[in-house]
Motif scaffolding. Sequence first.
Motif, PDB file in Angstrom:
ATOM      1  N   GLU A  77      76.103 -64.009  -0.621  1.00  0.00           N
ATOM      2  CA  GLU A  77      76.548 -64.409   0.722  1.00  0.00           C
ATOM      3  C   GLU A  77      75.371 -64.651   1.661  1.00  0.00           C
ATOM      4  O   GLU A  77      75.233 -65.703   2.280  1.00  0.00           O
ATOM      5  N   ARG A  78      74.533 -63.619   1.743  1.00  0.00           N
ATOM      6  CA  ARG A  78      73.438 -63.714   2.717  1.00  0.00           C
ATOM      7  C   ARG A  78      72.411 -64.768   2.333  1.00  0.00           C
ATOM      8  O   ARG A  78      71.908 -65.513   3.179  1.00  0.00           O
TER       9      ARG A  78
ATOM     10  N   GLY B 192      77.092 -59.484  -1.966  1.00  0.00           N
ATOM     11  CA  GLY B 192      76.410 -59.475  -0.673  1.00  0.00           C
ATOM     12  C   GLY B 192      75.160 -60.331  -0.694  1.00  0.00           C
ATOM     13  O   GLY B 192      74.897 -61.101   0.250  1.00  0.00           O
ATOM     14  N   SER B 193      74.423 -60.227  -1.753  1.00  0.00           N
ATOM     15  CA  SER B 193      73.206 -61.030  -1.872  1.00  0.00           C
ATOM     16  C   SER B 193      73.526 -62.511  -1.867  1.00  0.00           C
ATOM     17  O   SER B 193      72.876 -63.313  -1.189  1.00  0.00           O
TER      18      SER B 193
END
Lengths: 196, 196, 196, 196
Positions: A161-162, A158-159
């Motif tokens: 990606e964002r 997630g990190s």
Amino acid sequence: MARGRKVNSSGERSMKLLREKAIELFSENGYFQTKISDIVKAAHVTQPTYYLYFESKEALYKDLLKEFHTNLEQIIDETVSEYQQLQDSKQTFQVILSRLFTYFATNPHLAKIGLNESNVEFVTEVLPQKFKSILENDLKSLQKQDVSIHILIQSLIGSIERLTLSSLLLENTNPEQLAEELVTIYFAKEDAVVTA
Amino acid sequence: MARGRKVNSSGERSMKLLREKAIELFSENGYFQTKISDIVKAAHVTQPTYYLYFESKEALYKDLLKEFHTNLEQIIDETVSEYQQLQDSKQTFQVILSRLFTYFATNPHLAKIGLNESNVEFVTEVLPQKFKSILENDLKSLQKQDVSIHILIQSLIGSIERLTLSSLLLENTNPEQLAEELVTIYFAKEDAVVTA
Amino acid sequence: MARGRKVNSSGERSMKLLREKAIELFSENGYFQTKISDIVKAAHVTQPTYYLYFESKEALYKDLLKEFHTNLEQIIDETVSEYQQLQDSKQTFQVILSRLFTYFATNPHLAKIGLNESNVEFVTEVLPQKFKSILENDLKSLQKQDVSIHILIQSLIGSIERLTLSSLLLENTNPEQLAEELVTIYFAKEDAVVTA
Amino acid sequence: MARGRKVNSSGERSMKLLREKAIELFSENGYFQTKISDIVKAAHVTQPTYYLYFESKEALYKDLLKEFHTNLEQIIDETVSEYQQLQDSKQTFQVILSRLFTYFATNPHLAKIGLNESNVEFVTEVLPQKFKSILENDLKSLQKQDVSIHILIQSLIGSIERLTLSSLLLENTNPEQLAEELVTIYFAKEDAVVTA
DNA sequence: CATGAATGAGCATTCATTCAT
DNA sequence: GATGAATGAATGCTCATTCAT
């Protein structure tokens, strides 16, 4: 009206152009808001020409996704085999991140497409598995003993990606630095490494 | 079926039903692959009934997003004001995460819609700003001095998104535990707290 | 929700109000661009109330047209019988025009509806026939011997229509004066008359 | 039917056919009662084909109106410049009328559309202005001193409209003769002229 | 190799009208 | 006498895709 082969044209070129324009448009507007008519307009060809090179709208899109995933896989695998003698998985991992971010920065449109399509098997299955096999042997040496590796890895993905979609692609953060910071966040207490 | 009012019918109920079915379908199939015809079929009404209660397809969708964002905002703001006398932003933050995850687990469909729509102002501007104002005063006391707070927060938001979509909603991880683990990842070295 | 009969309301009143609002809206926007929902909104009642008093959208519209035509017919017939002893058809005609224009000016909305619907039997058959029977006996005494009475009358009806829609209704020309001018155009050389 | 290009098909032809059928149907049934589905059915093509050549239903309709008005304007302007050396505006006017009626008789459908749409700027502003500039210099020499030129012209336009829709298009009156009669009505006492 | 021309299938939205209360 | 709630039947328009040239 003029018809038939354009002067100075070659199939290869048309196909490549269509592919490029498709990447740009898909990344800017998403799959559903990108029309074949938009793509061919941008490539200065007509709709049937599109179907000369691609089976359908979906086929090209899936192809682009696959290309993206294949590239990620390659970057990871190559780095792993390159650094496998090292016992320091943290360093290996930082290099991987650095190279991934560099790839994303070099291919921002494709990256945006791929990262926005995060419910696919590659992101939910393949990537976590790869990360796991890299990190698990010396996860104990890392500081997060209380955190399940599964959750750690999901969080990490997630990190990535964002941070890619915001800091890297919008604010042009430096890929290596971003990798370093991310490693610091997740595997602090040890020294940052120099990436390749 | 005959025209006109159904026996025992109630506008309130129809509207709620339509809204619920819309949430389910939007979350399962996304905005573009959800047709008004799907929604009304699921709610056992006809298309004009939809337009009795909602202006358009887009209007309802935007409304759902807004509701989601408003709820998040409220959860955060209320927790902050509730815990403001505490000087321990880490603990406050863990409570916020716990409550957010609980909210997501309670409203999985709406959460999925909202988290998949992560290019909107709320996620890119409002949320980071809120997180920043919570964390920045005693960020020094946290361990990541080398990491820019901006990047830390982006990373955190990415983690929340992905962990919600995977661990929380698919694997039914416990919300409080997830909050604790996330805090451990991002603000380790200090003791975990008990969430409310 | 409150339901049933409104305080202080009576069927007569609702019907009249609906009729009035329908006239206004039909005249302003035409038949197809006027919705039942517009009419009932303007009359502050609901759609089913409309159907309490009128069979359909078309029924009311046709009714309004019929009322208009009946009124015209009456004005003409009454004037004729009132002036029949006079041998001066020109004067009779001027009075008719004057009264018609006065009626249009008094009922501008209904007039606009009626005059814009000029392909109906009344305008293409009845009205010409009436005008013919008034004018033909002493048409010879009028100056246009070379013109077929049929064409003269069609021309006249066109003039009445356009002058009403432009000069009379938009520019508020005086009805009597307009009648006089029209008579002057069509039956010049003789003295204008004083209208009633 | 199979998809794709029809044997021996031509865009030019399809567009013209659609346009023709649209003119016919608009003139017969009016704008609102003519459906795109009617038009394409009459032209033996499918709905998307319509949108290949026209932007929308309204766009084609407005285009037709514009074409009509442009044609009228041209007829008038050309006749004026052709006859400008003549000081006899009455004769010029009769030629204009004759040519207009001839144009209407040759294009009955388009004429019907245009003449039924008489609340547009062209009919209420442009046309009166043109007529005025033709007639006003020697209006005194015509017999209607007592009639305001403004009203005379409105009356005349009404006459033209109605005579076209009834006598000319329904009863096939001869255009030249109709022009002559109309001139006789409006500018009597002088000799009729031979039209071109 | 590439285009001109066309279409199948669908989709959001509208509107007059009607039933149950 | 009047309303709340609902629907049948369109209607304009779009888009990926495909044949004929």
